[in-house]
Design an enzyme around this catalytic site. Structure first.
Site, PDB file in Angstrom:
ATOM      1  N   GLN A 115      25.066  16.116   8.099  1.00  0.00           N
ATOM      2  CA  GLN A 115      25.945  17.186   8.588  1.00  0.00           C
ATOM      3  C   GLN A 115      26.823  16.660   9.720  1.00  0.00           C
ATOM      4  O   GLN A 115      27.696  17.357  10.216  1.00  0.00           O
ATOM      5  CB  GLN A 115      25.119  18.366   9.088  1.00  0.00           C
ATOM      6  CG  GLN A 115      24.229  18.983   8.029  1.00  0.00           C
ATOM      7  CD  GLN A 115      23.255  19.973   8.621  1.00  0.00           C
ATOM      8  OE1 GLN A 115      23.510  21.185   8.664  1.00  0.00           O
ATOM      9  NE2 GLN A 115      22.128  19.476   9.098  1.00  0.00           N
ATOM     10  N   ASN A 116      26.571  15.424  10.124  1.00  0.00           N
ATOM     11  CA  ASN A 116      27.283  14.835  11.257  1.00  0.00           C
ATOM     12  C   ASN A 116      28.621  14.268  10.797  1.00  0.00           C
ATOM     13  O   ASN A 116      28.714  13.656   9.726  1.00  0.00           O
ATOM     14  CB  ASN A 116      26.448  13.732  11.913  1.00  0.00           C
ATOM     15  CG  ASN A 116      25.157  14.283  12.501  1.00  0.00           C
ATOM     16  OD1 ASN A 116      25.001  15.498  12.633  1.00  0.00           O
ATOM     17  ND2 ASN A 116      24.221  13.406  12.818  1.00  0.00           N
ATOM     18  N   ASP A 118      30.381  12.250  12.867  1.00  0.00           N
ATOM     19  CA  ASP A 118      30.674  11.231  13.885  1.00  0.00           C
ATOM     20  C   ASP A 118      30.801   9.810  13.338  1.00  0.00           C
ATOM     21  O   ASP A 118      31.076   8.873  14.098  1.00  0.00           O
ATOM     22  CB  ASP A 118      29.601  11.270  14.999  1.00  0.00           C
ATOM     23  CG  ASP A 118      28.166  11.121  14.465  1.00  0.00           C
ATOM     24  OD1 ASP A 118      27.245  11.685  15.102  1.00  0.00           O
ATOM     25  OD2 ASP A 118      27.968  10.457  13.417  1.00  0.00           O
ATOM     26  N   HIS A 133      29.600  17.872   5.823  1.00  0.00           N
ATOM     27  CA  HIS A 133      30.554  18.591   6.693  1.00  0.00           C
ATOM     28  C   HIS A 133      31.743  17.726   7.027  1.00  0.00           C
ATOM     29  O   HIS A 133      32.492  18.017   7.959  1.00  0.00           O
ATOM     30  CB  HIS A 133      29.843  19.088   7.966  1.00  0.00           C
ATOM     31  CG  HIS A 133      28.845  20.173   7.665  1.00  0.00           C
ATOM     32  ND1 HIS A 133      27.832  20.509   8.540  1.00  0.00           N
ATOM     33  CD2 HIS A 133      28.680  20.955   6.571  1.00  0.00           C
ATOM     34  CE1 HIS A 133      27.094  21.480   7.987  1.00  0.00           C
ATOM     35  NE2 HIS A 133      27.593  21.747   6.801  1.00  0.00           N
ATOM     36  N   CYS A 165      49.390  15.438  -4.871  1.00  0.00           N
ATOM     37  CA  CYS A 165      49.390  16.723  -5.612  1.00  0.00           C
ATOM     38  C   CYS A 165      50.140  17.820  -4.882  1.00  0.00           C
ATOM     39  O   CYS A 165      50.265  18.943  -5.393  1.00  0.00           O
ATOM     40  CB  CYS A 165      47.930  17.157  -5.868  1.00  0.00           C
ATOM     41  SG  CYS A 165      47.144  17.902  -4.435  1.00  0.00           S
ATOM     42  N   GLY A 202      16.595  15.846  12.938  1.00  0.00           N
ATOM     43  CA  GLY A 202      17.478  16.299  14.010  1.00  0.00           C
ATOM     44  C   GLY A 202      18.429  17.404  13.609  1.00  0.00           C
ATOM     45  O   GLY A 202      19.580  17.411  14.037  1.00  0.00           O
ATOM     46  N   THR A 203      17.947  18.335  12.773  1.00  0.00           N
ATOM     47  CA  THR A 203      18.802  19.472  12.435  1.00  0.00           C
ATOM     48  C   THR A 203      18.072  20.780  12.726  1.00  0.00           C
ATOM     49  O   THR A 203      16.873  20.900  12.499  1.00  0.00           O
ATOM     50  CB  THR A 203      19.261  19.433  10.957  1.00  0.00           C
ATOM     51  OG1 THR A 203      20.119  20.571  10.698  1.00  0.00           O
ATOM     52  CG2 THR A 203      18.096  19.446   9.976  1.00  0.00           C
ATOM     53  N   SER A 204      18.853  21.751  13.216  1.00  0.00           N
ATOM     54  CA  SER A 204      18.262  23.064  13.552  1.00  0.00           C
ATOM     55  C   SER A 204      18.039  23.890  12.288  1.00  0.00           C
ATOM     56  O   SER A 204      17.494  24.987  12.343  1.00  0.00           O
ATOM     57  CB  SER A 204      19.203  23.827  14.500  1.00  0.00           C
ATOM     58  OG  SER A 204      20.444  24.057  13.830  1.00  0.00           O
TER      59      SER A 204
END
Ligand code: APR
Length: 262
Positions: A115-116, A118, A133, A165, A202-204
């Site tokens: 989901q990072n 960075d 993400h 496109c 490390g994910t909520s």
């Protein structure tokens, strides 16, 4: 939980992972904490300071992309956003990122759903990545999903359009209210369905569809391991929990898996 329990859980997790056929990691902002990047929620989190973004940011973009880009430029001066941006620009991979890269090179970690945004997994040498993400160093066409480095359109006037496109181009980072790009979502579900062991790192576990993947693995008879210093909404359903900062726990875990795999 005392140190002995910690070590027992870590040993059991290493044994289960070493015996698994298709290990998939689900990663969140916590993995980058030891790289100096603040999380979104919890103490010092970006949304803790700014409040969770509204779900209509993407609609605003679609309605008037040029105005949206200009608003983005003006928001750059917000001190909390500037602090977060500077931290992420300075960030380097930490031992937790390198541990995942090692586990991938060992042929045990088959896919990392992160989901990072960075880009630290890639900097640590990981290649099997589904960036659910997006990635802050890239731009994406929202129609054909082509991607470019974020500087590719530098100097062009807004709104940015796809040379292939004609679709609208925006940062690859998925906004609140924006659908996850189909190609990456299909990749996430494909590998989740194949997985017999998912490690949530490390994910909520508060944002969907990412937070639904561990229960999908368990529904297929697989196991779900949580690696996080704090409890999450998924802790009660985890088969094993490795409590601690992942910059410390993941290298220990991978060392034990390596020893068990020899
Ligand atoms: N090591 C590992 N995990 C840690 C550490 C650490 N040193 N420190 C904190 N954590 C954990 C926290 O306990 C928490 O569970 O990291 C997690 C961070 O949670 P969030 O800030 O909610 O981050 P994340 O789960 O990645 O958020 C998911 O929400 O805003 C959206 O798109 C954004 O991708 C993000 C998504």
């Amino acid at each position: 939980m005392n140190a002995a329990d910690h070590n027992l859980n870590l040993e059991q997790a290493a044994q289960r992972i070493a015996r698994s056929r298709y290990v998939v990691a689900l990663v969140g902002a916590g993995l980058s904490v030891e790289s100096g990047v603040p999380t979104f929620r919890g103490p010092g989190g970006l949304w803790t300071k700014l409040g969770e973004p509204t779900m209509n940011g993407y609609e605003d973009f679609l309605r008037d992309p040029a105005a949206w880009w200009n608003e983005q430029q003006s928001q750059q001066h917000n001190p909390d956003r500037a602090h977060f941006r500077e931290a992420i620009e300075r960030a380097k991979p930490n031992p937790g990122h390198f541990a995942l890269a090692d586990l991938e090179k060992m042929g045990i970690l088959k896919m990392t759903i992160t989901q990072n945004v960075d880009n630290l997994h890639a900097q640590a040498g990981q290649e099997k990545l589904a960036e659910i993400h997006g990635n802050r160093t890239k731009m994406r066409c929202i129609t054909c999903e082509r991607k470019w480095h974020r500087d590719h359109f530098e100097g062009e006037s807004y709104p940015l359009t796809c040379p292939e496109c004609g679709g609208l181009v925006k940062g690859d980072t998925v906004m609140f209210g924006e659908p996850i790009p189909r190609s990456v979502l299909e990749t996430c579900f494909y590998h989740t369905e194949l997985s017999d062991c998912m490690i949530a790192i490390g994910t909520s576990a508060t944002v969907y569809p990412a937070a639904s993947f561990p229960s999908l693995v368990q529904g297929n008879g697989g196991i779900f391991i949580e690696a996080n210093p704090n409890p999450t909404p998924l802790s009660n359903s985890a088969d094993l929990i490795v409590r601690g900062s992942t910059g410390e726990t993941l290298p220990k875990l991978v060392d034990r898996i390596r020893a068990l795999s020899q």
